[in-house]
Design an enzyme around this catalytic site. Structure first.
Site, PDB file in Angstrom:
ATOM      1  CB  CYS A  13      -0.905  -0.013   1.227  1.00  0.00           C
ATOM      2  SG  CYS A  13       0.016   0.126   2.772  1.00  0.00           S
ATOM      3  CG  HIS A  42       3.602  -7.551  10.434  1.00  0.00           C
ATOM      4  ND1 HIS A  42       2.472  -6.885  10.812  1.00  0.00           N
ATOM      5  CD2 HIS A  42       4.377  -7.616  11.542  1.00  0.00           C
ATOM      6  CE1 HIS A  42       2.568  -6.567  12.089  1.00  0.00           C
ATOM      7  NE2 HIS A  42       3.714  -6.999  12.544  1.00  0.00           N
ATOM      8  CB  CYS A  97       0.529   5.677   7.067  1.00  0.00           C
ATOM      9  SG  CYS A  97      -0.605   5.880   5.686  1.00  0.00           S
ATOM     10  CG  HIS A 125      -2.642  -3.022  15.316  1.00  0.00           C
ATOM     11  ND1 HIS A 125      -1.960  -1.919  14.843  1.00  0.00           N
ATOM     12  CD2 HIS A 125      -2.580  -3.949  14.328  1.00  0.00           C
ATOM     13  CE1 HIS A 125      -1.525  -2.170  13.618  1.00  0.00           C
ATOM     14  NE2 HIS A 125      -1.884  -3.398  13.292  1.00  0.00           N
ATOM     15  CD  GLU A 127      -3.774   2.343  12.555  1.00  0.00           C
ATOM     16  OE1 GLU A 127      -3.457   1.500  11.699  1.00  0.00           O
ATOM     17  OE2 GLU A 127      -4.850   2.975  12.533  1.00  0.00           O
ATOM     18  CB  THR A 162      -5.902   2.766   8.990  1.00  0.00           C
ATOM     19  OG1 THR A 162      -4.830   1.939   9.440  1.00  0.00           O
ATOM     20  CG2 THR A 162      -5.647   4.203   9.357  1.00  0.00           C
ATOM     21  CB  SER A 219      -3.361  -9.406  10.684  1.00  0.00           C
ATOM     22  OG  SER A 219      -3.138  -8.049  10.547  1.00  0.00           O
ATOM     23  CG  ASN A 220      -2.457  -6.876   5.006  1.00  0.00           C
ATOM     24  OD1 ASN A 220      -2.386  -7.201   3.829  1.00  0.00           O
ATOM     25  ND2 ASN A 220      -1.408  -6.420   5.675  1.00  0.00           N
TER      26      ASN A 220
END
Ligand code: F3S
Length: 294
Positions: A13, A42, A97, A125, A127, A162, A219-220
């Protein structure tokens, strides 16, 4: 002749690409060890390559000496980290980001006005922990609609991690409305995750075999694997080229490829090239530029 369909949105991304570019630039600029507060992304392939170039991952600010060069990864950090950086005279490479930095600004402003911040996301997490660090760690953090605590505040300033699914965010907002809370809702979910999931689903519906590329710890990427498996039972997780199920690939004519937001371009190209019986130039595979090349 095999047809290989790559999901429209796959691979790095914007935020991850920028973070790696900043780390690379820092490696070129500073002739000393560079610290990354937490792994930059990751993906072991990428972090190993960066480590070879002198980027060392630390888990605590205590691990970096005064005057060090320290990278903040795309997840961002809380306000206290910037204070420590000043105290220790660090040179900061801030790769937060911009979509996450925007949440920090929103939360800080709401906290200054005395509003109660509620973060929808995973409390563990980094973030979410970073966002919480912009309101003195006073945020209420809700991971799902079953775990909404009793809250005194009538008015809530709501932001989302996010990368959470839109459906989860909306479900929690519904629950909060049922509790008659007055809400200031900030739609802070990033479209990169949603786009990757949608295009993975679309691709999986059209193919005989699906390859989901990325690190098993991402995880994504795991989420993409689950989505793909739902629509194409013949789905394989490919962490590196050795995982490519060549025998299965040979049996199929339409093959789909999806990749998480932390999967480097060089792995995607390598897998596609292997299936197409092409070979990439060795120097292309070894270049960090190939990690970002799209
Ligand atoms: Fe940024 Fe969205 Fe990626 S918030 S790090 S562009 S998933």
């Amino acid at each position: 002749m095999k047809e290989i369909i790559r999901a429209d949105h796959s691979g790095f991304c914007f935020g991850v690409r920028e973070a790696i570019a900043k780390a690379e630039a820092a490696v070129r600029e500073y002739d000393k060890r560079i610290y990354s507060y937490g792994p930059l992304i990751h993906n072991k392939q990428v972090t190993d390559r960066l480590e070879k170039k002198g980027v060392r991952v630390i888990e605590s600010p205590d691990e970096a000496e005064c005057g060090a060069v320290v990278i903040i990864r795309s997840h961002g950090v809380g306000k206290r980290f910037y204070e420590i950086a000043e105290e220790k005279n660090w040179t900061l490479i801030d790769a937060t980001c911009p979509f996450v930095a925007r949440i920090h600004d929103l939360v800080r402003a709401a906290d200054e006005k005395g509003e109660q911040v509620l973060i929808v996301g995973d409390a563990n997490h980094p973030e979410v922990q970073g966002i919480n660090g912009w309101c003195g760690n006073s945020a209420i953090i809700v991971g799902n609609s079953q775990t909404i605590p009793d809250m005194e505040a009538e008015h809530l300033f709501v932001v989302a991690q996010t990368t959470i699914p839109k459906r989860l965010f909306e479900g929690i907002l519904e629950e909060l409305k049922k509790q008659r809370k007055e809400l200031s809702v900030n739609h802070t979910i990033c479209s990169a995750t949603e786009n990757r999931q949608q295009s993975c689903m679309k691709t999986a519906q059209q193919v005989e075999l699906m390859l989901v590329l990325g690190d098993r710890k991402s995880s994504n990427t795991k989420k993409l694997y689950d989505i793909s498996k739902k629509y194409c039972n013949n789905t394989y997780f490919v962490e590196n080229i050795e995982d490519l199920p060549l025998k299965e690939v040979e049996k199929c004519n339409r093959i789909g490829v999806a990749a998480g937001a932390s999967t480097p371009e060089c792995l995607i190209k390598e897998v596609i090239a292997n299936m197409s019986e092409n070979t990439l130039e060795n120097n292309e595979m070894n270049s960090m530029d190939a990690l970002m090349d799209e």
